[in-house]
Design a protein around this motif. Structure first.
Motif, short mmCIF file in Angstrom:
data_model
loop_
_atom_site.label_atom_id
_atom_site.label_comp_id
_atom_site.label_asym_id
_atom_site.label_seq_id
_atom_site.Cartn_x
_atom_site.Cartn_y
_atom_site.Cartn_z
N TYR A 112 91.90 -89.36 92.88
CA TYR A 112 91.67 -90.26 91.75
C TYR A 112 90.33 -89.92 91.09
O TYR A 112 89.32 -89.83 91.78
CB TYR A 112 91.64 -91.73 92.21
CG TYR A 112 92.97 -92.22 92.69
CD1 TYR A 112 93.92 -92.72 91.80
CD2 TYR A 112 93.29 -92.20 94.04
CE1 TYR A 112 95.15 -93.16 92.24
CE2 TYR A 112 94.52 -92.65 94.50
CZ TYR A 112 95.44 -93.13 93.59
OH TYR A 112 96.66 -93.56 94.04
N LEU B 7 87.87 -89.91 94.14
CA LEU B 7 88.27 -90.53 95.40
C LEU B 7 89.52 -89.84 95.93
O LEU B 7 90.35 -89.39 95.16
CB LEU B 7 88.61 -92.01 95.20
CG LEU B 7 87.54 -92.93 94.66
CD1 LEU B 7 88.14 -94.30 94.34
CD2 LEU B 7 86.41 -93.08 95.66
N GLU C 279 92.68 -90.92 98.35
CA GLU C 279 93.32 -92.05 99.02
C GLU C 279 94.26 -91.52 100.07
O GLU C 279 95.10 -90.66 99.81
CB GLU C 279 94.09 -92.90 98.00
CG GLU C 279 94.68 -94.15 98.60
CD GLU C 279 96.19 -94.11 98.69
OE1 GLU C 279 96.71 -94.73 99.62
OE2 GLU C 279 96.84 -93.46 97.87
N PHE D 57 90.28 -95.34 100.88
CA PHE D 57 89.69 -94.50 99.85
C PHE D 57 88.41 -93.85 100.35
O PHE D 57 87.55 -94.52 100.92
CB PHE D 57 89.41 -95.34 98.59
CG PHE D 57 90.67 -95.80 97.91
CD1 PHE D 57 91.23 -95.04 96.89
CD2 PHE D 57 91.30 -96.96 98.30
CE1 PHE D 57 92.40 -95.44 96.27
CE2 PHE D 57 92.47 -97.38 97.68
CZ PHE D 57 93.02 -96.62 96.66
N GLU E 118 85.22 -91.29 99.21
CA GLU E 118 84.52 -90.70 98.08
C GLU E 118 84.40 -89.19 98.24
O GLU E 118 84.13 -88.70 99.34
CB GLU E 118 83.11 -91.30 97.94
CG GLU E 118 83.13 -92.77 97.56
CD GLU E 118 81.73 -93.34 97.45
OE1 GLU E 118 80.79 -92.81 98.11
OE2 GLU E 118 81.57 -94.33 96.72
#
Length: 78
Positions: A13, A38, A40, A45, A47
């Motif tokens: 993401y 991010l 997932e 999630f 970083e």
């Protein structure tokens, strides 16, 4: 040229949430430790942080693309 690779498999993401702006876009400056997206994995999630500074030349994946561990996410210049 510095590459930012996916640390684990999952969904990438570029935004913190669907209605927010991307963390970083092509042409943006990046410092060491900046979040660029991010990953997932099973509703958790993680970083993705830059390990080098520079300018984002390009993203190799789009928002919500599935990625594998070690896959190229973005390239930095500088």
């Amino acid at each position: 040229m510095t590459q930012i690779l996916s640390p684990l498999p999952g969904t990438f993401y570029r935004k913190p949430s669907p209605d927010e702006a991307p963390y970083k876009s092509e042409g943006d400056s990046v410092a060491v430790g900046d979040v660029i997206g991010l990953i997932e994995v099973m509703k958790s999630f993680h970083e993705v942080r830059a390990e080098a500074g520079g300018t984002i030349k390009s993203f190799a994946v789009e928002n919500e693309d599935p990625v594998t561990a070690g896959q190229l996410l973005a390239e930095l210049e500088g």
